[in-house]
Scaffold this motif. Structure first.
Motif, PDB file in Angstrom:
ATOM      1  N   GLY A   3       0.954  -1.168  -0.128  1.00 57.93           N
ATOM      2  CA  GLY A   3      -0.022   0.109   0.015  1.00 57.93           C
ATOM      3  C   GLY A   3       0.690   1.160  -0.020  1.00 57.93           C
ATOM      4  O   GLY A   3       1.620   1.546   0.982  1.00 57.93           O
ATOM      5  N   ASP A  29       2.019  -1.857  -4.862  1.00 57.08           N
ATOM      6  CA  ASP A  29       0.691  -1.232  -4.712  1.00 57.08           C
ATOM      7  C   ASP A  29      -0.111  -1.971  -5.872  1.00 57.08           C
ATOM      8  O   ASP A  29       0.368  -2.125  -6.938  1.00 57.08           O
ATOM      9  N   ARG A  61       2.484   2.475  -7.901  1.00 59.35           N
ATOM     10  CA  ARG A  61       3.931   1.991  -8.088  1.00 59.35           C
ATOM     11  C   ARG A  61       4.977   2.932  -8.808  1.00 59.35           C
ATOM     12  O   ARG A  61       6.131   2.964  -8.564  1.00 59.35           O
ATOM     13  N   SER A  66      -0.614  -0.839   5.077  1.00 61.60           N
ATOM     14  CA  SER A  66      -1.352   0.297   5.014  1.00 61.60           C
ATOM     15  C   SER A  66      -2.424   0.182   5.656  1.00 61.60           C
ATOM     16  O   SER A  66      -3.195  -1.041   5.483  1.00 61.60           O
TER      17      SER A  66
END
Length: 466
Positions: free
Chosen positions: A16, A39, A45, A73
């Protein structure tokens, strides 16, 4: 930045790449770890790659072979309604899963503290409603009384974006159930529990799981002082579990609406007056009715929590009271936007559930109520006892007609859009009335966030009053 300790030279995966994920990766790198990040979103990214971080597809077999820990996250579900596949893969690889809150608590203290005259402290606030206002109010009181302080967590900055502590500094953290549920280290000096009402139940597998997630801050954190709202059974249960008996002043019980008795340390508000009692005697009081930034019983509970937390730090009642008078409130939380011809316009877009909207309705009389949005589970029955405060409801959102039908006994007009609702409410309002945005619903049918909804309300009010 708080450099993360304990992972020097080790590979740590970050899942995340929102605000907290990016800050976590940077703090890991600053502490000597080797972060690898992922992510699901390609744009996230790409931004991480451009910032110099190594991208690793954590969905691939063997992705965790050399990983010491996975940092997740807060928005990513790890257990309910079903485990995230990447987190499940970390479990199967026997890789510890943590979040930025856990990293903060394991990394905050440093050898520099040996040279401080006063050890820094952390106040952590959790609860269903009021934790943002309580956190911001505590921070404001500290600053106004000359105590160095930083505010972070679920409000404002990510915890690892904080600066290393100064001598005598107090860190104020707002922590959601998403954050307390997963953190492997929770060690605040003072922990505050505002209240508990149903929310995020799918994420925690029901109300019991939601309670358990927040309870971890106290049961596993072992704070030196605990400030507990006891207006619900869960708060009374928690206070009883933490207390060693009558007069144990490590546990401060707070309430809005009921007088608290006994030999312990209590802070409560009744009929607009805050009272502090200790060992059976009143030792402080504040007339909350005169504090514009804290209207209504729900904000009086927030005031009690903030007062109690600051008293544990040794601040005096008069200094706390003076700071409360200069507190301007948070955006989108009982925020006074404008007054014209005796009509006040209040933005409480953060009232995204029935309980918080009910508290907002109780805070004012003669309300022109703007409400509606993406309804949450449970219906609107919890609002019905407070509709006598509502002159008329102006309903917005895709589900406006269904929302209006549930407001039994109220005069309700389906407006659909914020602009239409504000314009009609402004045209109808008379001196002494309040135009209140307190949606009792999520914003995602029309807006990206409750903040965007509140900003639209503000813009519409300014246009209507121009």
């Amino acid at each position: 930045m708080i450099p993360v300790q304990g992972y020097e030279g080790q590979v740590v995966a970050v899942l995340g790449l929102g605000r907290s994920g990016r800050a976590t990766a940077a703090a890991l790198k600053a502490g000597g770890a080797i972060p690898v990040v992922w992510d699901d979103g390609a744009s996230a990214r790409e931004a991480a790659y451009d910032a110099g971080f190594d991208i690793r597809d954590l969905t691939k077999a063997g992705a965790f072979d050399d990983v010491a820990a996975l940092i997740v996250s807060p928005g990513i579900p790890h257990l309910y309604p079903k485990p995230n596949p990447i987190i499940a893969a970390a479990w199967d690889a026997d890789v510890p899963v943590d979040n930025d809150i856990g990293l903060f608590f394991r990394s905050f203290a440093t050898p520099d503290w040996d040279n401080f005259d006063t050890t820094p402290k952390v106040i952590a606030i959790t609860g269903s409603n009021g934790k943002s206002t309580t956190s911001a109010l505590i921070h404001h009181i500290l600053v106004e009384n000359g105590r160095p302080s930083q505010l972070a967590g679920n409000i404002g900055r990510g915890v690892l974006d904080l600066e290393p502590a100064h001598d005598g500094e107090v860190i104020v953290l707002e922590l959601s159930s998403y954050q307390t549920d997963l953190a492997r280290s929770l060690t605040p000096d003072i922990a505050v529990w505002t209240n508990l009402t149903p929310d995020h139940l799918d994420r925690h597998g029901g109300f019991g799981g939601y309670f358990a997630a927040k309870r971890r801050l106290f049961a596993e954190g072992g704070p030196d002082r605990a400030v507990i709202g006891v207006d619900e059974a869960e708060g009374r249960y928690l206070a009883n579990q933490l207390s060693q008996g009558r007069g144990d002043d490590r546990v401060l019980r707070i309430s809005s609406g009921q007088k608290l008795t006994g030999d312990g340390w209590t802070v409560f508000a009744r009929k607009g007056f805050l009272a502090e009692h200790r060992k059976g005697r009143q030792v402080g009081s504040i007339d909350l009715r005169k504090i514009k930034g804290l209207p209504g019983a729900h904000n009086h509970q927030n005031a009690c929590a903030a007062y109690a937390a600051c008293r544990t730090l040794g601040l005096g009642p008069k200094g706390i009271e003076a700071a409360m008078h200069s507190y301007g409130g948070l955006p989108h939380r009982s925020q006074l936007i404008a007054e014209q011809n005796g009509v006040a316009f209040i933005n409480d877009s953060k009232a995204t559930n029935v309980d918080s909207a009910a508290k907002a309705l109780q805070a004012f009389s003669k309300i022109r109520w703007i409400c509606g949005g993406l309804q949450k589970d449970g219906g609107l029955d919890g609002l019905l006892p407070y509709l006598d405060h509502v002159v008329k409801a102006y309903v917005i959102g895709r589900e406006a007609e269904d929302f209006a039908r549930q407001l039994t006994g109220a005069d309700a007009e389906v407006c659909g859009t914020m602009a239409a609702a504000v314009a009609q409410a402004k045209a109808d309002a008379q001196s002494g009335e309040t135009v209140l945005l307190a949606p009792a619903a999520a914003s995602f049918d029309q807006y990206d966030s409750f903040e965007k909804r509140g900003e639209d309300f503000i813009a519409c009010v300014k246009a209507a009053l121009a």
